[in-house]
Design an enzyme around this catalytic site. Structure first.
Site, PDB file in Angstrom:
ATOM      1  CB  VAL A 102      -0.921   0.026   1.239  1.00  0.00           C
ATOM      2  CG1 VAL A 102      -1.835   1.250   1.196  1.00  0.00           C
ATOM      3  CG2 VAL A 102      -1.747  -1.249   1.314  1.00  0.00           C
ATOM      4  CB  CYS A 103       0.993   4.234   0.331  1.00  0.00           C
ATOM      5  SG  CYS A 103       1.392   5.988   0.269  1.00  0.00           S
ATOM      6  CB  THR A 104       5.828   4.840   0.352  1.00  0.00           C
ATOM      7  OG1 THR A 104       5.385   4.925   1.701  1.00  0.00           O
ATOM      8  CG2 THR A 104       5.542   6.154  -0.364  1.00  0.00           C
TER       9      THR A 104
END
Length: 317
Positions: A102-104
């Site tokens: 998720v995300c970074t």
């Protein structure tokens, strides 16, 4: 029962953790025996999220069994990750049935070599950095999430919910995923889900109420007469004044905004309904299937029928 293991570390983004966790927990409530959710940190100690919230893991990563789904969230803690965490991911990531970031969190997977030769995405603000630091990864900055084999990466923050819903839909079927989405009051697949920015997010919201009303009207009535003259009359402005004011306050012309809204609505209907192309073209203001086809080819590089085949989910087995 599918084990979902969520990795925790200092500086993790809390919503990257809790968003997908709520989706999988909702699926377990919907159909008991579907998921076993565990959280773990390197040493089993509590972690402080980037917002200051303290999360207490269920145990250590060393003691965690190889999961069906290994989920790696993002957050400020991914900027200088613990080498021991990268080492654990490198050793244990390939053993998971599914790898999810998720995300970074994609940066942690990439640092462990788990995205080499794959297509991936991350938060729009960090796509350039991911591509620069890991040239062996094909970074796509546009999608809400990317699935490449058993590895799935999602964009910024709330996109982890979108991806988790897609995984539940794959595992348990559309009805289960839709029930969870309704409970969480989110889209099962948000309009324009193939792009990190919907029209409403990409364009600025006008400052003046008459122009904001026009923006809402366009979104709610894509099949109506949305010419500059018609919209200007709704805003009680001259066409010339309206066009200048709209572009100044939203960053785009009225015509371009209308094109994007209609395309986004048509994409959603192709993804979420069984309506025919002709019916959708009328509902979205294109008038004819050929006009809609030209708009799709120009903006997306594929015709509506091909788009539906690519992005409408297959029924769960």
């Amino acid at each position: 029962m599918r084990t979902v293991l969520i990795v925790l570390f200092d500086g993790v983004q809390s919503l990257d953790v809790t968003g997908p966790l709520e989706v999988f927990a909702g699926a377990e409530t919907y159909r008991g025996g579907s998921y076993r959710i565990r959280t773990a940190s390197l040493d089993g100690a509590p972690v402080r999220t980037s917002s200051g919230l303290v999360l207490v893991p269920d145990g250590t990563l060393a003691d965690a069994p190889d999961p069906h789904t290994l989920l790696v969230p993002g957050g400020s803690g991914t900027r200088r990750p613990d080498p021991l965490l990268i080492g654990w991911l490198r050793a244990h990531g390939p053993r998971a049935g599914r790898l999810v970031s998720v995300c970074t969190g994609a940066a942690l997977l990439a640092g462990a070599g788990l995205l080499d030769g794959r297509r991936a995405t991350t938060h729009w603000a960090y796509c350039d950095r991911l591509a620069r630091d890991h040239p062996e990864v094909t970074v796509d900055p546009d999608p809400i999430y990317v699935r490449d084999g058993n590895v799935s990466t999602s964009a910024g923050v709330t996109s982890g919910i979108d991806l988790a819903l897609a995984l539940v839909e794959e595992d348990l079927g559309r009805d289960a995923a839709l029930a969870i989405a309704r409970h969480l009051v989110v889209f099962l697949r948000r309009p324009g889900n193939q792009a990190q920015f919907s029209v409403q997010l990409a364009a600025q919201t006008a400052r003046r109420e008459p122009l904001r009303d026009v923006q809402r009207w366009i979104s709610e009535h894509p099949g109506d007469d949305l010419s500059v003259e018609s919209l200007a009359a709704r805003a009680r402005l001259s066409p010339r004044h309206f066009a200048r004011a709209f572009q100044a306050e939203t960053g785009t012309t009225p015509g371009r905004y209308v094109e994007r809204v209609r395309l986004e609505q048509a994409r959603r209907l192709l993804e979420d309904t069984g309506d025919g192309v002709e019916e959708i073209s009328r509902a979205c203001g294109y008038g004819t299937p050929e006009a809609m086809r030209r708009a799709f080819v120009k903006s997306l590089g594929s015709a509506p029928a091909e788009y539906r085949r690519r992005f409408r989910p297959a029924p769960a087995g």
